[in-house]
Write an enzyme that holds these catalytic residues in place. Structure first.
Site, PDB file in Angstrom:
ATOM      1  N   LYS A 138       1.183  -1.282   0.109  1.00 11.99           N
ATOM      2  CA  LYS A 138      -0.084   0.038   0.054  1.00 11.99           C
ATOM      3  C   LYS A 138       0.782   1.455  -0.105  1.00 11.99           C
ATOM      4  CE  LYS A 138      -3.267   2.752  -0.027  1.00 11.99           C
ATOM      5  NZ  LYS A 138      -4.442   2.856   0.881  1.00 11.99           N
ATOM      6  N   CYS A 144      -3.870  10.894   0.953  1.00  8.18           N
ATOM      7  CA  CYS A 144      -2.740   9.623   0.942  1.00  8.18           C
ATOM      8  C   CYS A 144      -1.421  10.032   0.452  1.00  8.18           C
ATOM      9  CB  CYS A 144      -3.336   8.947  -0.167  1.00  8.18           C
ATOM     10  SG  CYS A 144      -5.235   7.941   0.444  1.00  8.18           S
TER      11      CYS A 144
END
Length: 456
Positions: A237, A291
Site C-alpha cells: 500500500k 494519501c
C-alpha cells in the site's frame, strides 16, 4: 475449535470445512465489528454488512454512530452509500455504537480502518493505538483482527500485535492478525471495495492469512492476492503512494524547466508515453488528498536508511503551488499588470475533480499564497463545502461573471468549469494549471503549466 462449536463461530483455528466456515460468515454467525466509520470505513462496513448480515460499526463520534444506527449516512459524495446504509440498518444487518470494547467483546472479526495522521512530518498512530487497544480489551480466542488503515511498514509486527497481546492476555496463535490495505478512492468507494482492484492480504501467521483470504473472497469480486506477511502487505500500500508521488514529482520538475527547454513539456510527456516502458504522469500545481502527500513520511521518518529520492519528490511537489503562483504572476506581468494590484480568481479548492476534499489541496495552497500577494482573491469551486482560506472570498460559478478579474488560475479540473463565463471578462489573463483549456475555450490568451511560454 470444531465444526460443532457454540455460536458465535470463530473463524481463526476452526477446523470445519471451508464451506461450513463460509456459511457461518455469510449467514451472520460470525459477528463483525468495523472500527472507524469515516469516508473509507463506512463504505467498508456497508459491504461487510451486505455480505455477512451482522456488522456493528464503531466510531468515537457519537453523532456519526447515531446517524448510522438510524440508517442515515454521514459520509457525503459516495454514490449509492446513503441507500445502502438505510437498507442495511433497516434490516438489522448494520448497527453502530461508540462502545468499541463492547463491540469487540461480541465480534469474531475485527476490522480497523481509522485514519493515520501526519504531525510534523511524522506518522501519528494514536487513533490506531486507541482502536487496537479497545479491540484487545474485548478479544477472544479464535478472533481475527484485520487492519485496513494505511500504516508504516512493520506496524502490525512491532505495534499492533504487542498492543493486542498486552490488552487481551492472549498470544498470536490464539487469535489472528492480518493486514489487508484499503485500495479505494473517494467518490467510488463501494465500487472499489467490491472489486475494482485485486485485494491484498497478508497474515501474521499462516492461519491469519487463510482466514483473511476466506473473508475477502466473499467481500470482493476481484482477485485476492496473499503475500508473505503483514509487513509485505503494508509495503504494497505504501509503495503505491510512493510511486505516484515520485512520478508526479518527475513530471512537475520537468514542467519547471519548460521555459529553459523552450517546449511544451506536456506534449513531450504524452509522446514519450507512447513507448510502452514509459509512463510519466501529468504535471500540476501540486499533490493533494489524504494519501499521496503523507505516505512518504511513513518511510522517511520511520526508518534509519537514507531516502533522498522520497525527500526530493516531496520537496518538488510541495513547491509546485508556489511555482504555479510565480508562473501566473509572470503571465500577468507579460500583459503589463502587477499581481499586487490585481484581482484574481482561483478555480478549484478541492484536490481532485468531483471530490469534496481539501486536505493538502494545491488549490488551497495557491489561494493562500495569492491572498498574501494579490489585491483581491476569489475562490470558485462548485464541489467544495469547506470555507476558503483566510483572505479569500468565496464566489459561486454563477456569480463570478459579475466580478472584474485580472487573472484566473485553474487549479482543479472540475467538469463544471466547462461553464466558466469567460466572455464576461475583459482583458483577462488565464493560467491553466490542469491543462483543461484551449485558447478558443476562453476567448482569452491561456498560459499553461509546463507549456514553455516562460522561455527567456
Amino acid at each position: 475449535m470444531s465444526g460443532q462449536q457454540s455460536e458465535p463461530a470463530r473463524l481463526y483455528g476452526w477446523d470445519a470445512s471451508r464451506q461450513t466456515q463460509l456459511r457461518a460468515f455469510t449467514g451472520g454467525a460470525v459477528p463483525v465489528a468495523v472500527y472507524g466509520l469515516g469516508k473509507m470505513g463506512l463504505p467498508l462496513a456497508a459491504v461487510y454488512a451486505d455480505v455477512s448480515g451482522n456488522v456493528t460499526g464503531v466510531d468515537i463520534d457519537s453523532d456519526v454512530a447515531r446517524a448510522v444506527d438510524a440508517g442515515r449516512c454521514p459520509v457525503e459524495g459516495e454514490p449509492g452509500l446513503p441507500e445502502e446504509v438505510e437498507r442495511l440498518a433497516g434490516d438489522g444487518s448494520l448497527s453502530a455504537t461508540t462502545d468499541a470494547t463492547g463491540a469487540a467483546a461480541d465480534a469474531g472479526v475485527h476490522v480497523i480502518i481509522v485514519p493515520t495522521l501526519i504531525e510534523d512530518d511524522e506518522p501519528d498512530l494514536s487513533a490506531l493505538e486507541a482502536a487496537v487497544r479497545s479491540v484487545g480489551a474485548g478479544l477472544d480466542a479464535g478472533d481475527v483482527v484485520v487492519v485496513e488503515s494505511t500504516v508504516p511498514p512493520r506496524t502490525c509486527r512491532d505495534r499492533v500485535r504487542p498492543w493486542l497481546e498486552a490488552e487481551s492476555g492472549l498470544e498470536l496463535g490464539e487469535f489472528g492478525l492480518a493486514f489487508c490495505p484499503e485500495r479505494t478512492m473517494s467518490g467510488r468507494a463501494l465500487q472499489d471495495i467490491r472489486g475494482s482492484h485485486p485485494k491484498v492480504v497478508g497474515g501474521a501467521d499462516a492461519e491469519s492469512e487463510r482466514v483473511a483470504e476466506l473473508i475477502y473472497g466473499e467481500i470482493t469480486d476481484a482477485e485476492v492476492i496473499p503475500v508473505a506477511d503483514c509487513t509485505t502487505a503494508e509495503c504494497v500500500k505504501v509503495f503505491e503512494g510512493l510511486y505516484r508521488d515520485v512520478n508526479i514529482a518527475l513530471a512537475n520538475e520537468l514542467a519547471t524547466l519548460a521555459g529553459e527547454f523552450g517546449v511544451d513539456v506536456t506534449e513531450a510527456i504524452d509522446v514519450a508515453n507512447t513507448q510502452p516502458f514509459c509512463d510519466i504522469h501529468t504535471p500540476g500545481p501540486g499533490v493533494g488528498g489524504h494519501c499521496i502527500p503523507y505516505y512518504p513520511y511513513f518511510v522517511i521518518s520511520e526508518f534509519e536508511g537514507a531516502t533522498p529520492l522520497l525527500q526530493t519528490a516531496r520537496h518538488v511537489n510541495e513547491y509546485m503551488p508556489t511555482f504555479t503562483v510565480e508562473r501566473a504572476a509572470e503571465a500577468l506581468d507579460e500583459r503589463g499588470r502587477d499581481l499586487s494590484e490585481s484581482t484574481v480568481a482561483v478555480f478549484g479548492l478541492t484536490y481532485r475533480p468531483g471530490v469534496d476534499e481539501t486536505r493538502a489541496s494545491p488549490g488551497v495552497a495557491v489561494a493562500e499564497e495569492l491572498a498574501e500577494r494579490a489585491e483581491t482573491v476569489y475562490a470558485v469551486d462548485p464541489i467544495c463545502t469547506s470555507a476558503p482560506p483566510e483572505g479569500v472570498q468565496r464566489v459561486s460559478l454563477d456569480a463570478i461573471g459579475a466580478r472584474e478579474l485580472d487573472l484566473a488560475v485553474v487549479t482543479t479540473g472540475h467538469e463544471e468549469f466547462g461553464e466558466i463565463p469567460w466572455s464576461a471578462f475583459e482583458d483577462l489573463t488565464v493560467f491553466d494549471g490542469r491543462h483543461m483549456l484551449d485558447d478558443e475555450d476562453t476567448s482569452h490568451p491561456v498560459s499553461r503549466l509546463g507549456d514553455g511560454s516562460d522561455e527567456d
